[in-house]
Design an enzyme around this catalytic site. Structure first.
Site, PDB file in Angstrom:
ATOM      1  N   ALA A  39      59.651  60.567  47.843  1.00 26.95           N
ATOM      2  CA  ALA A  39      60.210  60.387  47.072  1.00 26.95           C
ATOM      3  C   ALA A  39      59.213  59.766  46.314  1.00 26.95           C
ATOM      4  O   ALA A  39      59.888  59.450  45.106  1.00 26.95           O
ATOM      5  CB  ALA A  39      62.134  60.992  47.136  1.00 26.95           C
ATOM      6  N   HIS A  44      56.952  53.166  42.217  1.00 20.05           N
ATOM      7  CA  HIS A  44      55.958  52.925  43.622  1.00 20.05           C
ATOM      8  C   HIS A  44      55.396  52.946  43.635  1.00 20.05           C
ATOM      9  O   HIS A  44      54.890  52.061  44.029  1.00 20.05           O
ATOM     10  CB  HIS A  44      56.964  54.321  44.691  1.00 20.05           C
TER      11      HIS A  44
END
Length: 285
Positions: A39, A44
């Site tokens: 996700a 990230h």
């Protein structure tokens, strides 16, 4: 460290991961790794950017780890978006996605887990006692499988970062554990995959979490004592619309031991719930 702008290949087994990494290492490459549960969001991707600047080859692991979820938590509903995640990594920064199955990471008869102490004590452990044992076990397995030279983790999960760093030191794993600054929304809310659970009104309230922490930091620097600051922060979050507050804590930034007075490097950490979503955040004091 130039890379082609293509989607990284996905592999699913530890044996294939080891084969790929061995080939890179035999060619003299420095290996970087970003462990994730998928996700993927901008936070990230910033980790990928940062580790790619320090490594020749980058592995992204995507694995929703069952051992860090309690029975009442959101393991079954946690977003699993492997192809979308792969598309987001078409920047040339990631070379390989390691996306194992649960049975690959925890084969039949798996009976070994890690027990952690030190920076794991208190805070999240008071509310999720299963959590860091599960995190440390899966991260150790990932690092042993890939043996990267460097692995990077976001500071949003600050306690987790210190637990993993301690674990790597204690097990003498040959991987540098690096931390990366929190990536935030324009209103300061820390990016998290769980932010997608928030309704419009909940999202508005959630944006006050970082505001309250900044205010508590200002009060600490203004002379307020730590015990009063913690109470002030908790009440401010409840007044802002959070349904419950697990903790507002001021701890030593290096080992997360409780502080009686503001001396040396310190960190403020908080966890609060709105609706069904539990949010965490932290900042240096």
């Amino acid at each position: 460290m130039s890379r082609l702008m293509t989607q990284p290949q996905i592999i699913h087994t530890i044996s294939e991961l080891r084969r790929r990494v061995a080939s890179w290492r035999n060619g003299g490459a420095r290996i970087g790794m970003v462990p994730t549960m998928g996700a993927l969001h901008a936070g990230h991707l910033s980790l990928v950017e940062q580790v790619a600047a320090q490594a020749d080859k980058v592995v992204i692991s995507i694995f929703v780890n069952p051992t860090q979820f309690a029975p009442h938590e959101d393991f079954d509903s946690y977003p699993r978006t492997l192809e979308e995640d792969r598309a987001k990594l078409t920047t040339g920064k990631a070379d390989l996605i390691f996306a194992p199955s649960v049975s690959e990471m925890y084969p039949n008869g798996h009976a070994t887990t890690l027990t952690v102490g030190g920076p794991s004590e208190g805070l999240e452990t008071d509310f999720r006692p299963h959590f860091f044992g599960g995190v440390a076990t899966v991260v150790a397995k990932l690092l042993i499988a890939a043996m990267p030279d460097i692995a990077i983790f976001g500071e949003k999960d600050y306690q987790q970062l210190l637990v993993i760093r301690r674990m790597a030191q204690d097990l003498a794993l040959p991987t540098e554990i690096a931390g990366a600054a929190i990536v935030r929304e324009p209103d300061g809310l820390a990016l998290s995959s769980r932010n997608a659970y928030l309704s419009t009104n909940e999202r508005r309230v959630a944006g006050q979490l970082n505001v309250v922490l900044k205010d508590v930091i200002a009060r600490l620097h203004g002379g307020m004592d730590i015990s009063e600051a913690k109470i002030t922060g908790k009440n401010a979050l409840l007044n802002a619309g959070f349904d419950s507050v697990d903790y507002v804590a001021i701890r030593n930034a290096e080992n997360l031991k409780p502080l009686g007075t503001l001396t040396g490097a310190a960190r403020i950490l908080a966890a609060a719930k709105i609706g069904k979503t539990r949010l965490i955040d932290n900042m240096p004091v």
